[in-house]
Design a protein around this motif. Sequence first.
Motif, short mmCIF file in Angstrom:
data_model
loop_
_atom_site.label_atom_id
_atom_site.label_comp_id
_atom_site.label_asym_id
_atom_site.label_seq_id
_atom_site.Cartn_x
_atom_site.Cartn_y
_atom_site.Cartn_z
N VAL A 1 -7.66 27.46 42.43
CA VAL A 1 -7.46 28.91 42.43
C VAL A 1 -6.02 29.21 42.88
CG1 VAL A 1 -8.22 31.10 43.46
CG2 VAL A 1 -9.90 29.31 42.91
N ALA A 2 -5.31 29.97 42.06
CA ALA A 2 -3.88 30.22 42.29
C ALA A 2 -3.61 30.86 43.66
CB ALA A 2 -3.32 31.11 41.19
N GLU A 3 -4.45 31.78 44.08
CA GLU A 3 -4.20 32.46 45.34
C GLU A 3 -4.34 31.53 46.56
OE1 GLU A 3 -8.06 34.78 46.92
OE2 GLU A 3 -7.40 35.42 44.94
N HIS A 4 -4.92 30.36 46.35
CA HIS A 4 -5.10 29.42 47.45
C HIS A 4 -3.97 28.40 47.56
CE1 HIS A 4 -9.64 30.33 47.01
NE2 HIS A 4 -9.07 31.17 47.83
N VAL A 5 -3.02 28.46 46.64
CA VAL A 5 -1.89 27.54 46.69
C VAL A 5 -1.11 27.80 47.96
CG1 VAL A 5 0.27 26.86 45.59
CG2 VAL A 5 -1.74 27.30 44.20
N GLY A 6 -0.92 26.78 48.75
CA GLY A 6 -0.17 26.90 49.99
C GLY A 6 -0.93 27.57 51.11
N ASP B 1 5.90 28.21 58.85
CA ASP B 1 4.83 27.82 57.92
C ASP B 1 4.20 29.06 57.29
OD1 ASP B 1 5.20 25.15 58.52
OD2 ASP B 1 3.64 25.14 60.06
N ARG B 2 3.98 30.08 58.11
CA ARG B 2 3.37 31.30 57.60
C ARG B 2 4.31 32.00 56.62
NH1 ARG B 2 1.95 33.24 63.22
NH2 ARG B 2 1.61 31.13 63.87
N VAL B 3 5.59 32.02 56.94
CA VAL B 3 6.57 32.64 56.05
C VAL B 3 6.61 31.88 54.72
CG1 VAL B 3 9.04 33.04 55.69
CG2 VAL B 3 7.99 33.66 57.87
N ALA B 4 6.60 30.56 54.80
CA ALA B 4 6.62 29.75 53.57
C ALA B 4 5.37 30.03 52.74
CB ALA B 4 6.71 28.27 53.91
N TYR B 5 4.22 30.14 53.40
CA TYR B 5 2.98 30.45 52.70
C TYR B 5 3.08 31.81 52.01
CZ TYR B 5 -1.70 32.39 52.15
OH TYR B 5 -2.81 33.01 51.66
N LEU B 6 3.58 32.81 52.72
CA LEU B 6 3.69 34.15 52.16
C LEU B 6 4.69 34.19 51.02
CD1 LEU B 6 3.46 36.31 55.40
CD2 LEU B 6 1.73 36.06 53.61
N GLU B 7 5.76 33.40 51.13
CA GLU B 7 6.74 33.34 50.05
C GLU B 7 6.13 32.72 48.79
OE1 GLU B 7 10.04 31.31 51.85
OE2 GLU B 7 10.94 33.19 52.55
N ARG B 8 5.33 31.67 48.97
CA ARG B 8 4.67 31.05 47.83
C ARG B 8 3.66 32.03 47.21
NH1 ARG B 8 4.83 26.55 51.34
NH2 ARG B 8 2.70 26.97 52.02
N LYS B 9 2.96 32.75 48.06
CA LYS B 9 1.99 33.72 47.56
C LYS B 9 2.71 34.84 46.81
CE LYS B 9 -2.17 36.05 49.07
NZ LYS B 9 -3.10 36.28 50.15
N LEU B 10 3.84 35.30 47.34
CA LEU B 10 4.63 36.32 46.67
C LEU B 10 5.12 35.83 45.31
CD1 LEU B 10 6.04 39.08 46.69
CD2 LEU B 10 7.94 38.00 47.89
N ALA B 11 5.59 34.59 45.26
CA ALA B 11 6.07 34.04 44.00
C ALA B 11 4.94 33.99 42.97
CB ALA B 11 6.65 32.64 44.22
N ALA B 12 3.75 33.61 43.41
CA ALA B 12 2.60 33.57 42.51
C ALA B 12 2.25 34.97 42.02
CB ALA B 12 1.40 32.93 43.20
N GLU C 1 4.35 37.46 41.74
CA GLU C 1 5.42 37.88 40.83
C GLU C 1 5.18 37.31 39.43
OE1 GLU C 1 8.87 36.59 43.02
OE2 GLU C 1 9.11 38.56 43.96
N VAL C 2 4.73 36.06 39.37
CA VAL C 2 4.42 35.45 38.07
C VAL C 2 3.28 36.22 37.41
CG1 VAL C 2 3.45 33.39 36.98
CG2 VAL C 2 5.29 33.17 38.65
N ARG C 3 2.26 36.55 38.18
CA ARG C 3 1.13 37.31 37.63
C ARG C 3 1.57 38.68 37.14
NH1 ARG C 3 -3.77 37.48 41.60
NH2 ARG C 3 -4.58 38.74 39.89
N LEU C 4 2.49 39.31 37.87
CA LEU C 4 3.00 40.62 37.48
C LEU C 4 3.75 40.54 36.15
CD1 LEU C 4 3.50 43.62 38.07
CD2 LEU C 4 5.53 42.92 39.37
N VAL C 5 4.59 39.52 36.01
CA VAL C 5 5.34 39.35 34.76
C VAL C 5 4.36 39.14 33.60
CG1 VAL C 5 6.87 37.76 33.52
CG2 VAL C 5 7.46 38.52 35.83
N MET C 6 3.35 38.31 33.82
CA MET C 6 2.36 38.05 32.77
C MET C 6 1.59 39.33 32.42
SD MET C 6 1.01 34.30 33.99
CE MET C 6 -0.42 34.34 32.96
#
Length: 136
Positions: free
Chosen positions: A27-32, A85-96, A98-103
Motif C-alpha cells: 500500500v503506497a501510503e505505508h511506504v516509509g 526520521d519523522r520528517v523523512a517519513y512525512l517527506e516521503r508521504k508528501l512525495a507520494a 504529489e505523485v497521486r495529485l499529478v496522476m
Amino acid sequence: MKQKSTGKGLIICEEALQRLVAGKPYVAEHVGLPLSKLTAGAVSREAGFDPGYLKKNRKSHLPLIAKIQSLREGSSNNPKSTNADRVAYLERKLAALEVRLVMANELRDKVLTQNLQLWERVRKLEAEESHVYRIN
C-alpha cells in the motif's frame, strides 16, 4: 468454516505486518511508515482488509495486536526514532501524495477532453438531425 477464513485472514495480516516491518509494503501510503505509527488498522489495510478487521474482542486477534503494540512501543522508546526520521517519513508521504495529485490531474484532463469531444459530437449530430427534419 468461519474459523478457517479467520485463520487465513490472520496469516494475511501477519504477512502484511512483516512487510511493514521490513519496509516493503504494498500500500503506497505505508511506504516509509515508521514503526512508531504502526497500528492494527494500518496492518489490516496493508493486508487488504478494512481498517477495523483486527479487533481486540476477537481472542484469535489478540496475539497479533499485542505484537503490533509491542513493535510500536519498542520503536517509541528507541532513541534512533528521532524527529529527523519523522520528517523523512512525512517527506516521503508528501512525495507520494504529489505523485497521486499529478496522476489525478492528468486523469481529470483526459476525462474533460473526452467529455468535450463527446459534447461536440452530440452537437453535430443534433445539428444534422435538425437539418434532416427541415428537409422532410
